[in-house]
Design a protein around this motif. Structure first.
Motif, PDB file in Angstrom:
ATOM      1  N   HIS A  30       0.840  -1.184   0.207  1.00 18.76           N
ATOM      2  CA  HIS A  30       0.080  -0.088  -0.101  1.00 18.76           C
ATOM      3  C   HIS A  30       0.937   1.283   0.017  1.00 18.76           C
ATOM      4  CE1 HIS A  30      -4.167  -1.644   0.177  1.00 18.76           C
ATOM      5  NE2 HIS A  30      -3.511  -2.506   0.841  1.00 18.76           N
ATOM      6  N   CYS A  33      -6.064   1.590  -8.221  1.00 20.85           N
ATOM      7  CA  CYS A  33      -4.880   0.987  -7.901  1.00 20.85           C
ATOM      8  C   CYS A  33      -3.653   1.836  -8.270  1.00 20.85           C
ATOM      9  CB  CYS A  33      -4.911  -0.436  -8.836  1.00 20.85           C
ATOM     10  SG  CYS A  33      -4.760  -0.444 -10.301  1.00 20.85           S
ATOM     11  N   THR A  56     -14.077  -5.267  -2.157  1.00 19.94           N
ATOM     12  CA  THR A  56     -12.811  -4.858  -1.630  1.00 19.94           C
ATOM     13  C   THR A  56     -12.315  -3.534  -2.353  1.00 19.94           C
ATOM     14  OG1 THR A  56     -11.477  -6.337  -2.949  1.00 19.94           O
ATOM     15  CG2 THR A  56     -11.956  -6.967  -0.744  1.00 19.94           C
ATOM     16  N   SER A  57     -12.834  -3.330  -3.484  1.00 22.24           N
ATOM     17  CA  SER A  57     -12.380  -2.092  -4.149  1.00 22.24           C
ATOM     18  C   SER A  57     -12.832  -0.765  -3.531  1.00 22.24           C
ATOM     19  CB  SER A  57     -12.822  -2.008  -5.765  1.00 22.24           C
ATOM     20  OG  SER A  57     -14.292  -2.091  -5.728  1.00 22.24           O
ATOM     21  N   TYR A  60     -10.554  -0.482  -0.562  1.00 22.11           N
ATOM     22  CA  TYR A  60      -9.058  -0.093  -1.237  1.00 22.11           C
ATOM     23  C   TYR A  60      -9.040   1.289  -1.648  1.00 22.11           C
ATOM     24  CZ  TYR A  60      -5.201   0.146  -4.073  1.00 22.11           C
ATOM     25  OH  TYR A  60      -3.860   0.358  -4.708  1.00 22.11           O
ATOM     26  N   ARG A 118      -8.781   3.587   1.443  1.00 20.95           N
ATOM     27  CA  ARG A 118      -7.428   3.721   2.112  1.00 20.95           C
ATOM     28  C   ARG A 118      -6.665   4.671   1.077  1.00 20.95           C
ATOM     29  NH1 ARG A 118     -10.092   0.863   4.257  1.00 20.95           N
ATOM     30  NH2 ARG A 118      -9.568  -1.086   5.821  1.00 20.95           N
ATOM     31  N   VAL A 124      -6.264  -3.799   6.799  1.00 25.88           N
ATOM     32  CA  VAL A 124      -6.578  -4.480   5.589  1.00 25.88           C
ATOM     33  C   VAL A 124      -6.402  -6.149   5.826  1.00 25.88           C
ATOM     34  CG1 VAL A 124      -6.293  -2.624   4.122  1.00 25.88           C
ATOM     35  CG2 VAL A 124      -4.448  -4.053   4.767  1.00 25.88           C
ATOM     36  N   ALA A 161      -3.290  -6.360  -1.698  1.00 25.61           N
ATOM     37  CA  ALA A 161      -4.399  -5.525  -0.965  1.00 25.61           C
ATOM     38  C   ALA A 161      -4.850  -5.963   0.447  1.00 25.61           C
ATOM     39  CB  ALA A 161      -5.595  -5.243  -1.798  1.00 25.61           C
TER      40      ALA A 161
END
Ligand code: GLA
Length: 391
Positions: free
Chosen positions: A35, A174, A223-224, A227, A230, A316, A342
Motif C-alpha cells: 500500500h 490501484c 474490496t475495491s 481500497y 485507504r 486490511v 491489497a
C-alpha cells in the motif's frame, strides 16, 4: 491438461481453427512495500510462475469475441463504442470482460491500432487472492493487441496503460505495482520499483531462501471500495500535513520524525493509515541493502513488522490471514511472513530457508487446517519473466 492446451483446445472448439498466437502474463507476489505504490514509495514484487494465457487470432469481423474458460462465458463487443462498456446486443459487458475491454479502450486512447480479436483465455492465478490476477489478464491482452496492432511499446508503458484501464474503465484506483510486475518480471529476480520515478532494477533473491505463498482461500467481496477509501485517507493526510510541511507532494516526502511531530493534527483514522505508509516506505528503503548483504533475518523481521502494521494501522487484514501469519512465524526456517497484496483475504508471502521449505509448507497447511477447518493451498513459487508472446 495444461492451460496452454486448454485454451488452444477451447479456441478450436469455439472458432473452428487453430489460434494464430498464444500470449502469457504472470501474477505477482509482493515481498515488501505494501500500500505504498500510490504514495510514491518503493515496492519489491516478483512475477510468479502462475499466469493468464490467451489463445488468439485477428478477425475480419467488426466485433471482438472473447471466451473466458474460467467463467465458461463468452462476450462480443465493438471497438467503436468501447467506452459504453456494452456487448453487441447493447447489454452491459460481464464484469470479467471489463479488464480486456478496458485495455482495448486505453490503447485506443493512445491512438494505437487495436484490431478486432478472437480470443480464449484462462488463468491459474487465483482470483481475489492478492496475486494480481486482474493485472495478469490486462497485461496478457496488451501483449495480444501489440502482436496484432503492429506496434511495440516498452513494457513499463504497457503497464501504465493497464493501470489506466483499471483506474478509469474498471474503476479501481490501484497503483502501478501489479501491472509493472506482470509486464516487467525477470526470471529468478525480485524487482525493486521506485513508484515516483518509475525507475526499477532487479535484485537477485538470496540463494538460500524460497518464497512460499499460502492461500487462506478466504475471499472478501467489495474490496475495491475499501481500497479506494485507504487511498483517499492517504490523500487527506497529505493535504493536512501540507499546512506544516508545504514541500510535501505525497507521503513519500514525509520522514518518520516529521510525521511524529505533526501526526496529532490528523484525525485518528487518517493518522493510522498515514503512519503505516510512512513507516512502510522506511522499511522498503532498507530492502535492497539487506538483501544484497544476505541479511535475510533482518529482512524477514521487516516483513513481520509490515504485517502488524497492515493489521493494526492500515486495517486490511482478516482473522484467517492473521492465523496463517502467526503459525508461519512460529515455524522453524521461517524468516518472515505477512499478508501480500491489497489484503482483506487472499494470500500470505513467506520467506523461508530453502532446505526447509517443503516441510514448512506441510506444517503450515496442517496448522491452518486444524485452526480454521479450511484447506489452504501452499506452494513454493519461482520468480518468472513478465508478459510475453509465446512461440
Ligand atoms: C493492489 C493494487 C496495487 C497495490 C496493492 C497494495 O494489489 O492493485 O497497486 O496498491 O494492492 O500494495
Amino acid at each position: 491438461m495444461n492451460i496452454i492446451d486448454q485454451v488452444t483446445a477451447t479456441y478450436k472448439e469455439t472458432f473452428g481453427h487453430t489460434p494464430a498466437h498464444i500470449a502469457r502474463a504472470p501474477g505477482r507476489v509482493n515481498l515488501l512495500g505494501e500500500h505504498v505504490d500510490y504514495n510514491d514509495g518503493f515496492v519489491l514484487p516478483a512475477a510468479i510462475d502462475r499466469a493468464t494465457f490467451i489463445a488468439f487470432s485477428p478477425t475480419t469481423a467488426l466485433h471482438s469475441t472473447l471466451r473466458a474458460v474460467d467463467f465458461n462465458q463468452q462476450t462480443s463487443f465493438f471497438s467503436e463504442n468501447i467506452s459504453l462498456k456494452t456487448q453487441i446486443d447493447s447489454s452491459p459487458l460481464p464484469e470479467w470482460a471489463l479488464y480486456p475491454a478496458g485495455v482495448m479502450w486505453s490503447l485506443m486512447e493512445e491512438n494505437l491500432s487495436v484490431p478486432a480479436i478472437q480470443a480464449v483465455f484462462a488463468s491459474d492465478v487465483p482470483r481475489g487472492s492478492g496475486l494480481s490476477s486482474s493485472a495478469s489478464v490486462e497485461m496478457a491482452f496488451a501483449i495480444a493487441w501489440q502482436a496484432l496492432g503492429g506496434w511495440t511499446l516498452p513494457s513499463m508503458q504497457r503497464a501504465l496503460l493497464g493501470q489506466k484501464a483499471e483506474n478509469q474503465y474498471v474503476g479501481v484506483n490501484c497503483g502501478i505495482m501489479d501491472q509493472f510486475a506482470s509486464a516487467c518480471g525477470v526470471e529468478n529476480k525480485l524487482l525493486l520499483l521506485d513508484c515516483r520515478s518509475l525507475e526499477w532494477k532487479t535484485i537477485p533473491l538470496p540463494k538460500n531462501v524460497s518464497i512460499v505463498i499460502a492461500d487462506t482461500t478466504v475471499r472478501r467481496k467489495l474490496t475495491s471500495g475499501e481500497y479506494n477509501k485507504r487511498r483517499a485517507a492517504c490523500e487527506e493526510a497529505v493535504r493536512l500535513l501540507q499546512q506544516d510541511l508545504p514541500h510535501i507532494k505525497s507521503l513519500r516526502d514525509v520522514n518518520v520524525n516529521d510525521f511524529n511531530q505533526f501526526a496529532s493534527k490528523l484525525p485518528d483514522e487518517v493518522e493510522k493509515r498515514a503512519r503505516h505508509v510512512v513507516e512502510e516506505i522506511g522499511r522498503s528503503n532498507q530492502a535492497q541493502g539487506l538483501l544484497e548483504a544476505g541479511e535475510v533475518q533482518t529482512f524477514g523481521k521487516l516483513m513481520n513488522e509490515c504485517h502488524v502494521s497492515l493489521r493494526d494501522l492500515y486495517e486490511v487484514s482478516c482473522p484467517e490471514l492473521n492465523v496463517m501469519v502467526n503459525i508461519a512465524q512460529g515455524l522453524e526456517d521461517c524468516y518472515g511472513a505477512r499478508l501480500t497484496g491489497a489484503g482483506f483475504g487472499g494470500c500470505t508471502v513467506n520467506l523461508v530457508a530453502k532446505g526447509g521449505a517443503e516441510n514448512f509448507a506441510q506444517k503450515l497447511a496442517n496448522g491452518y487446517e486444524a485452526e480454521t477447518g479450511l484447506h489452504p493451498e501452499i506452494y513454493i513459487t519461482h520468480a518468472s519473466n513478465g508478459a510475453e508472446l509465446l512461440e
